[in-house]
Design a protein around this motif. Sequence first.
Motif, PDB file in Angstrom:
ATOM      1  N   LEU A 123       0.849  -1.189   0.000  1.00 59.19           N
ATOM      2  CA  LEU A 123       0.000   0.000   0.000  1.00 59.19           C
ATOM      3  C   LEU A 123       0.884   1.238   0.000  1.00 59.19           C
ATOM      4  O   LEU A 123       1.509   1.569   1.008  1.00 59.19           O
ATOM      5  CB  LEU A 123      -0.912  -0.012   1.233  1.00 59.19           C
ATOM      6  N   GLU A 164      -4.073  -3.390   2.200  1.00 58.99           N
ATOM      7  CA  GLU A 164      -3.335  -4.139   1.183  1.00 58.99           C
ATOM      8  C   GLU A 164      -4.172  -5.291   0.636  1.00 58.99           C
ATOM      9  O   GLU A 164      -4.080  -5.640  -0.541  1.00 58.99           O
ATOM     10  CB  GLU A 164      -2.019  -4.631   1.776  1.00 58.99           C
ATOM     11  N   LEU A 200      -8.412   3.926   1.060  1.00 66.50           N
ATOM     12  CA  LEU A 200      -7.057   3.365   1.020  1.00 66.50           C
ATOM     13  C   LEU A 200      -6.049   4.271   1.719  1.00 66.50           C
ATOM     14  O   LEU A 200      -5.114   3.782   2.366  1.00 66.50           O
ATOM     15  CB  LEU A 200      -6.638   3.104  -0.429  1.00 66.50           C
ATOM     16  N   ILE A 207      -2.156   3.677  -4.707  1.00 65.21           N
ATOM     17  CA  ILE A 207      -3.515   4.104  -4.364  1.00 65.21           C
ATOM     18  C   ILE A 207      -4.105   4.964  -5.478  1.00 65.21           C
ATOM     19  O   ILE A 207      -5.243   4.753  -5.915  1.00 65.21           O
ATOM     20  CB  ILE A 207      -3.519   4.875  -3.032  1.00 65.21           C
TER      21      ILE A 207
END
Length: 281
Positions: free
Chosen positions: A7, A77, A65, A12
């Motif tokens: 992540l 994630e 996110l 994102i």
Amino acid sequence: MVTKINLTEDIIVAVSKLIDDSMSNRRDPSHSDLEFQIKKYGLEQGDPKAQGQTVGKAKRVRYVLNWALEFNIDSGEKLLVALLNLVRGVGGFRKGSSNYVGEEEIINLQQILKNSGYYLDDTGNIGHLILDNITEFEMEEALWNYVRRAKKGQEDAALLTGTSKDLLEAVAAHVLVKLWGTYPQTVNFPTLLGQAFVALGLKTSLEEIDQANPVKKAKIKMETSLYQLGCSINLLRNKTGTGHGRPFVPEIPHEDARLAIEGMAIISEYLLNKMSLHHFL
């Protein structure tokens, strides 16, 4: 099988671009599809719609996110993978589909994921990238990404996806390839790390400390301490398996494993920065 994806802010943004906000030519997945996945991974607290806000789908995904990046990275994630599966399931990666996300968006995400150690094919399937087979520049980008994750103590950053090397071992090998053109693939870890230190002009022992001035003495002590720390961390490595799962032997407590991972990151970052400076000397 990939169950979660690193992540990061660029991932994102790239993933959110796959989720359409158009009012004229609506594409799936729908808001209800997104809501199901958000609830499945327990991320409602970061969902603006759950807070009574009216937002588009792309912005909704981006908000959730980004919230997960700060407060629940593991679930975030996993949600990333779920979103890609969702887009693929509605035909988002298939040209000619009314839900096709667009060639530019797919290529952009492919490149960003590649730098994080994943490959995304044109049909939306994701897998682990074999880092030994990517270009030198891409390797360096991927290593920096792992360093950033390891600095946060994230355990899956300690062992590089798609290779049996750990982060520090891969960085040492990369330094030698960059500076010497190759690296010895059969030597033990202390020798490999030591050669990387030598290539960068760093000390691995206190042999010359008596002749040094106070500042130089402190620097020698710092460098040798980093070398010894790297060797000690390597002794904790879980040598079984193929580089997936827990990177350290099971009897290592969580707080010790976290310290070891962050130690890997500190040494790796130091070596990569020294390597960058070396090119300008």
